[in-house]
Design a protein around this motif. Sequence first.
Motif, mmCIF file in Angstrom:
data_model
loop_
_atom_site.group_PDB
_atom_site.id
_atom_site.type_symbol
_atom_site.label_atom_id
_atom_site.label_comp_id
_atom_site.label_asym_id
_atom_site.label_seq_id
_atom_site.Cartn_x
_atom_site.Cartn_y
_atom_site.Cartn_z
ATOM 1 N N ARG A 1 0.832 -1.206 0.000
ATOM 2 C CA ARG A 1 0.000 0.000 0.000
ATOM 3 C C ARG A 1 0.867 1.256 0.000
ATOM 4 N NH1 ARG A 1 -2.915 -0.204 4.808
ATOM 5 N NH2 ARG A 1 -4.019 -2.049 4.070
ATOM 6 N N LYS A 2 1.931 1.221 0.815
ATOM 7 C CA LYS A 2 2.863 2.354 0.880
ATOM 8 C C LYS A 2 3.434 2.669 -0.516
ATOM 9 C CE LYS A 2 6.146 4.939 3.019
ATOM 10 N NZ LYS A 2 5.917 5.996 4.006
ATOM 11 N N LEU A 3 3.602 1.621 -1.328
ATOM 12 C CA LEU A 3 4.161 1.810 -2.668
ATOM 13 C C LEU A 3 3.073 2.095 -3.716
ATOM 14 C CD1 LEU A 3 6.758 -1.125 -2.595
ATOM 15 C CD2 LEU A 3 7.229 1.317 -2.307
ATOM 16 N N GLY A 4 1.833 2.219 -3.237
ATOM 17 C CA GLY A 4 0.734 2.521 -4.157
ATOM 18 C C GLY A 4 0.271 1.300 -4.939
ATOM 19 N N LEU A 5 0.457 0.125 -4.347
ATOM 20 C CA LEU A 5 0.111 -1.102 -5.075
ATOM 21 C C LEU A 5 -0.920 -1.909 -4.301
ATOM 22 C CD1 LEU A 5 3.785 -2.264 -5.812
ATOM 23 C CD2 LEU A 5 2.287 -0.960 -7.331
#
Length: 562
Positions: A293-297
């Motif tokens: 989530r932190k990586l936008g995935l």
Amino acid sequence: METAQPPVMLSNAQIADRLAGLAQLLSTQKENPYKVKAYHRAAARIRSLSESLDEMVREEADLTRFPGIGDAIAAAIREIVLTGQLRKLETLRSQAAPEVATLADFPRLDTRRVARIYKKLQIGSIEELRTRLESGAIESALGGRMAQHVRQGLSEAHAMLLYRADDVRDAVQEFLVEKCGVKEVQVTGDARRRVEVIDTLSFAIQTDDFGAVVARMQRYGGVLPVLSATADTALFSLSSGITLRLIAAPPKQWGLCLVQETGSARHVQELEALKGPLSSLSGSFPTETSLYRKLGLSYIEPELREGHGEIALAQRNELPTLVTAADIRGELHAHSTSSDGVHSIEQMAAAARERGYEYIGITDHSQSLKIARGVPAEELWQQIRHIDRLNGTLHGVRILKASEVDILADGALDYPDELLRELDYTVCSIHSRFGLNREQQTERLMRAMDNRYFTILGHATGRLLLKRPGYDLDMERVISHAQQNGCFFEMNSSPDRLDLSADNARKASEAGILIAVNTDAHSTGELGLIRRGIDQARRAGLATTGVLNCQPWHTLHDLFKR
Ligand SMILES: [Zn+2]
Ligand SMILES: [Zn+2]
């Protein structure tokens, strides 16, 4: 009786080596082949045990509680532990010709095959065997399979089929929890991505005392040598020949550790291209989802973490919902007693119904494949009528009339068209002439696909993992020809085939070709191999829409018409 006590504790690997050495020497005698096999099997089994056999013998524990260890083998193990040797092995070794006796140090070499090589090349030692292997003399005189056997038998580096590594995984995991007291354990790396051949088995663990875990782990299977260790990682050499890797991580970075340890190098590199090194991300990542989530995935299933475009899909939240074993509606490649299977058509159908399947295709071998008791044309006519009668009485499952039809050397199919026309579909496979070159083999397959009764290509490249590479094919041409002709591929679930490879299955699927996940079962029990094929199908990124046997029969019926 000599009672020379061996000074050090024997590892399970040392005990297994002696049993395998005995099996090898017994095979040069006119010994019962089942007995030879039993020793080999026991040796393999012992290599994956976590308990120390040495300790068990000294505590007079019952060894026969392990499957594959009967009274005779248990007695042999006791003798090895208590006297440091195995008298029968020593006797055979002293009687054997020197060139045979030295083979006992390489228990994976088959003595009869080596004897053939020695004779053909007029040599008589391991050193000469090694030289002739390297010079290519073995391959040119006796073929690639023989050379491959020698290469494996002589090599120190080992690899293991995934399904066998799964047994080791379970044993190590249990040992970590029960004997080392780790709080959390998760297999990572290739085994978690379900890569079909494993050379390192990796685990992430949570523990307050990594040093104590490393110390305790050295007692796994009797003796487990440490290759290297740091404050939070350790490498061990497992007796089965593969490497064991442990890494410790605190709960708040557990998810980060799992992502780093599970993804292929390429997957991790691509992740790091987004926001820099994972280890320097700010914040804590107790779960993998939190890191992605932190990586936008969105969350990426382990089987997809290969760097094959999954990150772009995760950015757009377009990852496929991967197929599971529960999505399978039937089996499309199964043998019966009509050819080389061990159960009758009725038994196979009953087993399919028990698994909740809607259909099972009976695909016995065709007439030319004499070594697998291929079905003569007139018998296949009778089988068709027999299945029609059975379907009239059966409830809950439909038997499909089919055949595993040999693709002959010239690309012709092994039954006349008027017979093939009566079948619901065919699985067409190559079982001969593996040595054709790339161009010839590709043409042969494409010619076979031109037959309108060609439905599914069986085990596409003929590979046997760790034994022989597949035959050489121009896969792109084969895929586009299959697509134009309305043919399908199979994912063969036999753990040593898993053929198509995940890469080829992905390419075929991207070309719009549905793939059958088939077990190639030769018994009712082998229908359970489906989970192996599912692993591989998931690695190829297949969803139910891409899998032929996730469809109901009426859909298949239409798809199979050309
Ligand atoms: Zn086959
Ligand atoms: Zn088959």
